[in-house]
Design an enzyme around this catalytic site. Structure first.
Site, PDB file in Angstrom:
ATOM      1  N   LEU A   1       4.147 -13.056   1.218  1.00  0.00           N
ATOM      2  CA  LEU A   1       3.704 -12.975   3.304  1.00  0.00           C
ATOM      3  C   LEU A   1       4.410 -14.595   3.604  1.00  0.00           C
ATOM      4  O   LEU A   1       3.692 -15.471   3.481  1.00  0.00           O
ATOM      5  CB  LEU A   1       2.749 -12.546   3.800  1.00  0.00           C
TER       6      LEU A   1
ATOM      7  N   LYS B   1       5.406  -7.934   6.507  1.00  0.00           N
ATOM      8  CA  LYS B   1       3.426  -7.133   7.025  1.00  0.00           C
ATOM      9  C   LYS B   1       3.488  -5.919   7.111  1.00  0.00           C
ATOM     10  O   LYS B   1       3.163  -5.236   8.067  1.00  0.00           O
ATOM     11  CB  LYS B   1       3.254  -7.841   7.782  1.00  0.00           C
TER      12      LYS B   1
ATOM     13  N   GLU C   1       0.556 -15.117  -4.447  1.00  0.00           N
ATOM     14  CA  GLU C   1      -0.006 -15.835  -2.952  1.00  0.00           C
ATOM     15  C   GLU C   1      -1.668 -14.489  -3.475  1.00  0.00           C
ATOM     16  O   GLU C   1      -1.982 -14.266  -3.969  1.00  0.00           O
ATOM     17  CB  GLU C   1       0.454 -15.242  -2.131  1.00  0.00           C
TER      18      GLU C   1
ATOM     19  N   TYR D   1       2.455  -4.186  10.322  1.00  0.00           N
ATOM     20  CA  TYR D   1       0.854  -4.701  11.381  1.00  0.00           C
ATOM     21  C   TYR D   1       0.999  -6.371  11.627  1.00  0.00           C
ATOM     22  O   TYR D   1       2.201  -6.537  10.999  1.00  0.00           O
ATOM     23  CB  TYR D   1      -0.305  -4.261  10.882  1.00  0.00           C
TER      24      TYR D   1
END
Ligand code: PDD
Length: 280
Positions: free
Chosen positions: A199, A143, A175, A32
């Site tokens: 990411l 993702k 993250e 996505y």
């Protein structure tokens, strides 16, 4: 009326239906994007489409459309929503197949996109984050729609009165559950390098560019958990949150617990940049 895009058609959301054998549903087999829209202009479309292509290729799928085709879809979605600031959610799954792992059984991807108003709380006074072991997988650069760990981490954060979970792997920061992390120490901005553990955030890359253009000292390096707690400032970034200052980590204040000076400067620079990119 808000329209969504599903496999070549624009329709009201209530009329957009997916087959229960879609592999997105049975396996979480898809990827996505979340793309912000300011003043009805799609922000940093090239980077988002490049990341989408990378995510697709990493799971042995092809990019279904070129930039112009995507732009046409986005324009119709954005036009159907009554808000200046929106975020496009776009999901591509491997499509329908019998419930067998073998990916060759699916031959037509499911392509879905919608746009929604961005509804952000005011985070300008800073947020609380928790730290947590990074319980996700080894391909966090993709993702992927398979977001159960992130959903659970955000839930845990909420249970602790926090907005984000900052993740620690082997003693180092990776993250946030849905954001990238920056720390500031002695006027130097640090962020974790792009590896398979994070990411490659588009907001992160915009911020890095702006910091460099404005002559900030920026270092991409591994950040230890200790460095996180000892930082003068901590920020998290994402397309929908932009740049948010973290002023509390678990039960500890970051520095004096107030929003940092550099955050305010970079936030202002980011807003100016958005203004030029989308409003002029
Ligand atoms: N998430 N890291 C993770 C794990 C994320 O899920 C996100 C964004 C980011 C920031 O990336 P970007 O700046 O390109 O938005 C980093 C989106 C917003 C989401 O899942 O809703």
């Amino acid at each position: 009326m808000q329209l969504v895009y599903l496999n070549g058609e624009f329709k009201p959301i209530a009329e957009a239906n997916i087959n229960v054998l879609d592999r997105g549903f049975t396996f979480g087999d898809g990827v996505y994007e979340v793309i912000p829209v300011f003043n009805r202009v799609v922000f940093r479309i090239d980077e988002h489409l490049k990341r989408l292509k990378n995510s697709l290729n990493a799971i042995f799928m092809e990019m279904p459309f070129n930039k112009d085709e995507w732009q046409e879809i986005f324009q119709q979605l954005v036009a159907s929503v009554d808000a200046n600031e929106q975020s496009i959610y776009l999901q591509i799954t491997r499509g329908i197949s019998e419930r067998e792992h073998d990916i060759s059984l699916a031959n037509s991807p499911t392509i879905f996109a919608m746009s929604r108003p961005i509804k952000n709380a005011d985070f300008s006074k800073g947020i609380k984050a928790i730290t947590h072991n990074d319980i996700r997988w080894d391909y966090c650069h993709i993702k992927a729609i398979t977001l159960l760990p992130s959903v659970l981490l955000r839930h845990l954060a909420k249970q602790h009165g926090a907005k984000e979970a900052i993740l620690i792997k082997d003693g180092n920061v990776t993250e946030g559950a849905a954001s990238n992390v920056f720390i500031i120490k002695d006027n130097v901005v640090y962020t974790t390098p792009e590896t398979n553990d994070v990411l490659p955030g588009v907001t992160r890359s915009v911020i890095l560019g702006l910091l460099k253009d404005n002559k900030f000292n920026v270092v991409e390096k591994t950040i230890s958990e200790q460095e996180l707690f000892d930082a003068d400032e901590v920020w998290v970034s994402s397309s929908t949150w932009e740049i948010v200052p973290v002023t509390q980590l678990n039960d500890n204040k970051i520095a004096d617990g107030q929003v940092g000076r550099l955050w305010q400067q970079v936030y202002d620079i980011y807003q100016q940049f958005k203004q030029c990119y989308c409003y002029s």
